[in-house]
Design a protein around this motif. Structure first.
Motif, PDB file in Angstrom:
ATOM      1  N   ALA A  31     -30.869  33.853 -56.156  1.00 26.37           N
ATOM      2  CA  ALA A  31     -29.097  33.310 -56.923  1.00 26.37           C
ATOM      3  C   ALA A  31     -28.912  34.280 -57.162  1.00 26.37           C
ATOM      4  N   MET A  35     -25.376  35.575 -57.262  1.00 22.59           N
ATOM      5  CA  MET A  35     -23.842  34.949 -57.530  1.00 22.59           C
ATOM      6  C   MET A  35     -22.348  35.745 -57.736  1.00 22.59           C
ATOM      7  N   ASP A  36     -22.505  37.769 -57.810  1.00 24.62           N
ATOM      8  CA  ASP A  36     -21.603  38.044 -57.334  1.00 24.62           C
ATOM      9  C   ASP A  36     -20.873  38.698 -56.214  1.00 24.62           C
ATOM     10  N   MET A  39     -21.640  34.007 -52.825  1.00 17.73           N
ATOM     11  CA  MET A  39     -21.532  33.250 -53.302  1.00 17.73           C
ATOM     12  C   MET A  39     -21.942  32.067 -52.564  1.00 17.73           C
ATOM     13  N   ALA A  42     -26.223  32.532 -52.927  1.00 16.52           N
ATOM     14  CA  ALA A  42     -26.516  31.841 -53.843  1.00 16.52           C
ATOM     15  C   ALA A  42     -26.365  30.339 -53.872  1.00 16.52           C
ATOM     16  N   GLU A  43     -25.761  29.260 -53.139  1.00 19.17           N
ATOM     17  CA  GLU A  43     -25.348  28.564 -53.300  1.00 19.17           C
ATOM     18  C   GLU A  43     -26.842  28.254 -51.914  1.00 19.17           C
ATOM     19  N   TYR A  71     -26.705  25.640 -62.015  1.00 22.22           N
ATOM     20  CA  TYR A  71     -25.955  27.135 -61.122  1.00 22.22           C
ATOM     21  C   TYR A  71     -25.287  26.273 -60.470  1.00 22.22           C
ATOM     22  N   LEU A  72     -25.736  25.466 -59.471  1.00 22.36           N
ATOM     23  CA  LEU A  72     -25.505  24.937 -58.016  1.00 22.36           C
ATOM     24  C   LEU A  72     -23.641  23.934 -58.214  1.00 22.36           C
ATOM     25  N   GLN A  74     -21.653  24.695 -61.244  1.00 23.57           N
ATOM     26  CA  GLN A  74     -21.291  25.888 -61.127  1.00 23.57           C
ATOM     27  C   GLN A  74     -20.599  26.362 -60.117  1.00 23.57           C
ATOM     28  N   THR A  75     -21.991  26.915 -58.556  1.00 27.25           N
ATOM     29  CA  THR A  75     -21.278  27.422 -58.016  1.00 27.25           C
ATOM     30  C   THR A  75     -20.839  26.846 -56.958  1.00 27.25           C
ATOM     31  N   THR A  78     -17.068  27.272 -58.587  1.00 26.78           N
ATOM     32  CA  THR A  78     -16.818  28.289 -58.057  1.00 26.78           C
ATOM     33  C   THR A  78     -15.890  28.325 -57.186  1.00 26.78           C
ATOM     34  N   GLU A  79     -16.563  27.830 -56.203  1.00 26.92           N
ATOM     35  CA  GLU A  79     -16.406  27.975 -53.974  1.00 26.92           C
ATOM     36  C   GLU A  79     -15.220  27.305 -54.200  1.00 26.92           C
TER      37      GLU A  79
END
Length: 114
Positions: A31, A35-36, A39, A42-43, A71-72, A74-75, A78-79
């Motif tokens: 993940a 991330m970069d 996404m 990563a999720e 982290y999930l 935050q992901t 971000t989405e």
């Protein structure tokens, strides 16, 4: 063998998942590597890591599960999916010291009554 650096984890993430498909760390490393650039990927990996409940409960400190969930969340933020992020964070909102909101989740502002 566990990676010693973030770069090492990224470089070997796919192999770690292949060799250790039920190790939440392998999915966490993958993940982070995604991330970069991916996404949604990563999720998926963070959700796979959290799905290894038995391994997380027996083999790791509770803080690691909270870190993955953070982290999930935050992901998802971000989405552009804050409602899903709040749902993902909810089970972890009182897993900090003395039942408080863990610091990283507090920073995201996803837990009610912070």
């Amino acid at each position: 063998m566990l990676p010693k650096t973030d770069a090492d984890a990224s470089a070997h993430a796919d192999a770690l998942v292949k060799d250790y498909p039920h190790d939440p760390r392998a999915h966490f490393y993958r993940a982070l590597a995604l991330m970069d650039k991916d996404m949604p990927g990563a999720e998926r990996e963070l959700r796979k890591a959290l799905a290894e409940k038995d391994v997380l409960e027996v083999e790791f400190k509770p803080e690691f599960e909270v870190e993955i969930a953070t982290y999930l969340a935050q992901t998802l933020v971000t989405e552009g999916r804050p409602d899903e992020a709040r749902l993902a964070a909810k089970p972890y909102c009182h897993r900090g010291a003395g039942g408080a909101v863990p610091e990283d989740l507090h920073t995201l502002g996803l837990c009610n009554g912070q």
